[in-house]
Structures are given as structure tokens and as C-alpha cells.
Design a protein around this motif. Sequence first.
Motif, PDB file in Angstrom:
ATOM      1  N   ASP A 259       0.820  -1.199   0.000  1.00  0.00           N
ATOM      2  CA  ASP A 259       0.000   0.000   0.000  1.00  0.00           C
ATOM      3  C   ASP A 259       0.862   1.260   0.000  1.00  0.00           C
ATOM      4  OD1 ASP A 259       0.941   0.326   2.590  1.00  0.00           O
ATOM      5  OD2 ASP A 259      -0.929  -0.294   3.554  1.00  0.00           O
ATOM      6  N   ASP A 261       1.708   3.286   2.338  1.00  0.00           N
ATOM      7  CA  ASP A 261       2.673   3.440   3.433  1.00  0.00           C
ATOM      8  C   ASP A 261       4.030   2.844   3.070  1.00  0.00           C
ATOM      9  OD1 ASP A 261       0.850   4.742   5.004  1.00  0.00           O
ATOM     10  OD2 ASP A 261       0.415   3.054   6.315  1.00  0.00           O
ATOM     11  N   ALA A 284       1.883  12.370   6.081  1.00  0.00           N
ATOM     12  CA  ALA A 284       0.881  11.329   5.852  1.00  0.00           C
ATOM     13  C   ALA A 284      -0.316  11.608   6.749  1.00  0.00           C
ATOM     14  CB  ALA A 284       1.462   9.941   6.132  1.00  0.00           C
ATOM     15  N   SER A 288      -2.219   6.360   8.427  1.00  0.00           N
ATOM     16  CA  SER A 288      -0.984   5.626   8.142  1.00  0.00           C
ATOM     17  C   SER A 288      -0.553   4.790   9.348  1.00  0.00           C
ATOM     18  CB  SER A 288       0.136   6.586   7.735  1.00  0.00           C
ATOM     19  OG  SER A 288       0.012   6.940   6.380  1.00  0.00           O
ATOM     20  N   ASN A 289       0.034   3.634   9.050  1.00  0.00           N
ATOM     21  CA  ASN A 289       0.362   2.639  10.062  1.00  0.00           C
ATOM     22  C   ASN A 289       1.454   3.119  11.016  1.00  0.00           C
ATOM     23  OD1 ASN A 289       1.773  -0.096  10.986  1.00  0.00           O
ATOM     24  ND2 ASN A 289      -0.291  -0.593  10.272  1.00  0.00           N
ATOM     25  N   GLU A 327      -0.971   9.111   1.250  1.00  0.00           N
ATOM     26  CA  GLU A 327      -1.929   8.369   2.049  1.00  0.00           C
ATOM     27  C   GLU A 327      -1.702   6.868   1.913  1.00  0.00           C
ATOM     28  OE1 GLU A 327      -6.023  10.288   2.593  1.00  0.00           O
ATOM     29  OE2 GLU A 327      -5.671  10.437   0.436  1.00  0.00           O
ATOM     30  N   GLN A 328      -2.112   6.145   2.924  1.00  0.00           N
ATOM     31  CA  GLN A 328      -2.041   4.689   2.904  1.00  0.00           C
ATOM     32  C   GLN A 328      -2.815   4.122   1.713  1.00  0.00           C
ATOM     33  OE1 GLN A 328      -4.406   2.286   5.798  1.00  0.00           O
ATOM     34  NE2 GLN A 328      -2.412   1.754   6.668  1.00  0.00           N
ATOM     35  N   SER A 329      -3.877   4.822   1.306  1.00  0.00           N
ATOM     36  CA  SER A 329      -4.712   4.365   0.202  1.00  0.00           C
ATOM     37  C   SER A 329      -4.020   4.426  -1.149  1.00  0.00           C
ATOM     38  CB  SER A 329      -5.996   5.193   0.149  1.00  0.00           C
ATOM     39  OG  SER A 329      -5.694   6.563  -0.045  1.00  0.00           O
ATOM     40  N   THR A 370       4.333  -4.011   9.586  1.00  0.00           N
ATOM     41  CA  THR A 370       3.166  -3.234   9.976  1.00  0.00           C
ATOM     42  C   THR A 370       2.649  -3.665  11.344  1.00  0.00           C
ATOM     43  OG1 THR A 370       1.681  -4.785   8.857  1.00  0.00           O
ATOM     44  CG2 THR A 370       2.440  -2.881   7.594  1.00  0.00           C
TER      45      THR A 370
END
Length: 447
Positions: A259, A261, A284, A288-289, A327-329, A370
Amino acid sequence: MTRKLFGTDGVRGRANTHPMTAEVALRLGAAAGRYFRRDGSAAHRVLIGKDTRLSGYMLENALTAGLTSTGMNVLLVGPVPTPAVGFLTRSMRADLGVMISASHNPHQDNGIKFFGPDGFKLSDEAEAEIEAILEGEVRLAQAENIGRARRIEDGRGRYQEFVKTSFPAGLRLDGLKVVVDCANGAAYKAAPEVLWELGAEVIALGVSPNGTNINDRCGSTHPETAAEAVVAHGAHVGISLDGDADRVMILDEQGRVADGDQIMALFAARWAEEGRLQGGTLVATVMSNLGLERFLDARGLRLERTAVGDRYVVEAMRKGGWNLGGEQSGHIVMTDYATTGDGLLAGLQFLAEMVRTGRPASELVRQFDTVPQMLKNVRFAAGAKPLEVASVKAVIAAGEARIAGKGRILIRKSGTEPLIRVMAECEDPRLLESVVEEIVGAVEAAV
């Protein structure tokens, strides 16, 4: 001033239902045109792009009518990625850019996003001013000052040449077999052509849009489609874009998904080594992780968190003078190159790292471990306010107490859909699941 019509990424909704109707689009175009013609001068122009949704024709015509009615000259570039609109608005010296797209949403939805003359998305304040004009009586142009509209046939080609300039000089993609999934969306021509021109052997998916198949079991929201193709074709890597190509997921040679991140971690580490990461900071969102934050901390780098939405990432980057965020997306924003998230550009940067290092994708996409994360969505009816219900507040508070010191909880209302998003991270997977399920249950009971 507050916004009612605009969400976190423009105006969005179901096509032919308020606010995504031809009537609203016409009035919105007129309001935006009046906002950008406040000085009364002539020769103002606006550039309009779109993705491949059937409703794009309707909204494009309505916006054009509204904009020309206030004296704006309209440049129509047809189906192009969202980042192309940002680039072309600035390149063609337009006063305003408009992208007609609902990004990763299904074809029944559509949206309208605005870009300023600098190629960046409009601020909340500018959108609020446009809304204020919309709610009043829009002053139209005199008959002799009505704007003109013309088709720009080479807009996509201009964008493709620009994107290729971001790829390091002297490098080529010869010998790389690349799967690219264009989600039957805006990049269905641009992405395969750019990859092929740089030397890759391209397996293209999602390149047959019909107006209703955008994001349909393909693209970045369904990366399993590209993952299967990577394995079946023995490809070195997969690039999965969303409907308007402003976000990306990377698939390694085994079909495993990375992803945003992981991609940001790779770029941040590389740029820091090269002295290119401005302020030693990556921007971010709160989604985000924690693993990304720990990865950066270990390297003496900093994570600046923002509200969810790539526009807020970009605003923070501009304010702080930082040049990498996302973004994580899968929105990856690199302001050295572009004014907004660009999935194709990010994919090219990843491929450049593969070529430069000679390492397989599977090594590059696993930058950090993660922290277990769980995200669940609860749909609610219009007018409902589940997060204000006392029983929901009590369950959330109890969950935060249980997870304190071991992780975090983030609960928010989506800015683009009628959803409550319940996200939590925790080193203990059982505790994580228990807390999320309890909160989701409470929200479902409330709605």
C-alpha cells in the motif's frame, strides 16, 4: 465560512441525484466562473478533464454551459488522469481546472474537483466562497461576452511527455515485464503507452472502458485482479491504479500488495539518503500505520500527520516546505514533480528504483513490519449522527481505555461517502478485533 456542498475531495454523489445533477453542475460552473472573474477582466479560461463514467458527458456539458455563461472560455481535454488536470491547468495558463470524477467509487457516482491556476486543489476557503456565490444570484456575462468552448486534442499526450520527464535520464525499463491495471478509468491509454515508450513489456488490464465498468473488480480497490495477472504472466511487478489514476497500489512478483505506506517509506528513505527529503519529513494522514512512523523514527526522520484527504496532505506540505507525502490508500504526492497525487508517476518512481538497484519488487515493497490494523465501515442514512449517540461514545471511550499504551483508535465520518470508518491498531490482534467489533456493533445499533 463553512462548506455544505463540498466534501474532502470536491463535490461528490450519485449521478442524477442531488448534488450530482446537470442543474447543480450548471449552477456550480457559473458560480466558479464568477468567482474567477471577480476582477471583470476578459480572456479567462478553464480546463475541464474527466474520467470514463457515463455521467461524465452530462456533467461536462452542464459545467461548460455554466462556465461560458459567465464569460469563461472552456478547454475540453476529455478523459485524462486527475493529476493531468493539475498539470495542464498550470501549463496552459488557465485560471481554473476542473476534473469530473468520483475517483475509486463505482460508476453510479461522480464528482467535481476544482484546481487553481497554480495546479493545486482549491482551499476550503475558496470552495466556501464558491458555495456562497452559488446560493445567491449568479451574475451572468453580457451576450457579447459569453465564453467559447474548444476541444484540446493533445492534452493526454502533453501529460504523458511530462510524466516521462520524472523518470531518471539514462534509465530504461528494458527487460521488465509490467502488469498495469487502469481500472477502466482515466489512464486507460496514458499508463500503458508511457510504460511501453520507456521500454517495458506491458500487460494492460482495465483498458476497455464502457462508461459503467470503471473500478468494477479492477484497479487499486481490487488489486487481486492485477495480482493474479502478475503471477499468471510471470511479471516482475504490477501497478494498479484507481479510476482517476491519482492513487496506486504496487504488486510484487509474487502478487503481494504494497500500500501507500510501504511506497512512501521506500521513497522517504531513498530521498533522505540523497539529501532530497526536505526537512527530513514525510507527510501522511492519521490513517498511516504506526509501523511507518517507527520506520522513520529509526532513521532520524519525522512523520507529520494530517486529517484524511490528499488535499490536507498537500496543504501541510506547502505550509511546511516539505516535498513528499501521501496516504495509505495510495495517493503519493511528490511536489518536486506534481501538484497532487499521481499514481502513474509514483509507479514510475518505483520502477526506477527497481532498475537502479537491480532488486526485485518483493524486497522493495517490504520496508517495515506493519502493526496489526483493522478498518471497518458502517453505512448510515442521511441525517443520522451515530457518533453523537451517548451509547456509542461510551463504547468508544471504553475501547480507548482498553487499547491505551498498546495502540490507537481512529473513528471518523467519511468525507466522500455516508460511512463511519472505524480503524484501530494494536500489537495484540485479539484485543484489536475485540475493540473494533464492539465499536462497530455500537455504531450499527445506533444507525
